[in-house]
Scaffold this motif. Structure first.
Motif: not given
Lengths: 130, 130
Positions: A109-111, A93, A89, A113-114, A106-107
């Motif tokens: 880190k965001l994933l 991403l 994933q 996080f989710i 950033f993408a």
């Protein structure tokens, strides 16, 4: 729900951004931001608010999907975390982020996080199923 | 870019989830996950991947907007952070999350996560403009 276009405090906010003495040489002197600049800021902020609303609704759908995955995993005793799936994933991403000109770091880190929130949900579901 | 439907490792992944001995009483015994369960998992994961792609593209647009805000702020010496605007954004997003049945606490954490990155960008832009 409030929308910045109808929110009477939006104009208030634009004024608050300029405090006399805090913005030496700033456009508009002591009366506030130049109206053209304020209009640009408002337009951009309305777009940002629209995007945030869209992202919230899509993440709501994402968590509905991951909740169903969690139920399936609990019913069939599958592990909450799946590092191989997550690695794929992230790679995918990052590639999508590059082509969309979003910082791939950033993408990622965001994933993460989710996914951390998803794993928390899955562990709760699994605990409930025991 | 890879898509889980065309990704030959997707089937591989579903098998990896069940390690003999790791899932006592799991469906399908020692040969792996029940095909019907695997199909459900795949369907849900494809939806999750679609949603993630959509979110990445929308966040790309969001950062384009916030970059423009950052340029305006730098040009007119406005502060990078705007706590009043942020407080209103959080309140609005929590309300939207509630109606979309997304955990509002998560929505708030997510927005703060994004805003921290935005502020970092704005400070970089402001530094460049001096």
């Amino acid at each position: 729900m409030s929308d910045t276009r109808n929110d009477t405090s939006a104009a208030h906010e634009e004024n608050r951004e300029e405090t006399p003495g805090k913005a030496p040489g700033g456009t508009g002197g002591s009366t506030g931001i130049d109206p053209a600049v304020r209009a640009d800021l408002t337009r951009l902020r309305e777009s940002i608010d629209n995007i945030d609303a869209a992202v919230v609704h899509m993440l709501a759908e994402r968590f509905k999907c991951t909740q169903q995955v969690g139920v399936l995993k609990a019913e069939h005793q599958l592990p909450p975390a799946d590092p191989d799936r997550e690695a794929r994933q992230i790679a995918r991403l990052r590639e999508l982020a590059e082509s969309a000109r979003l910082d791939p770091a950033f993408a990622e880190k965001l994933l993460n996080f989710i996914i951390a929130e998803v794993i928390r949900h899955h562990e709760t579901i699994a605990d409930g199923a025991r």
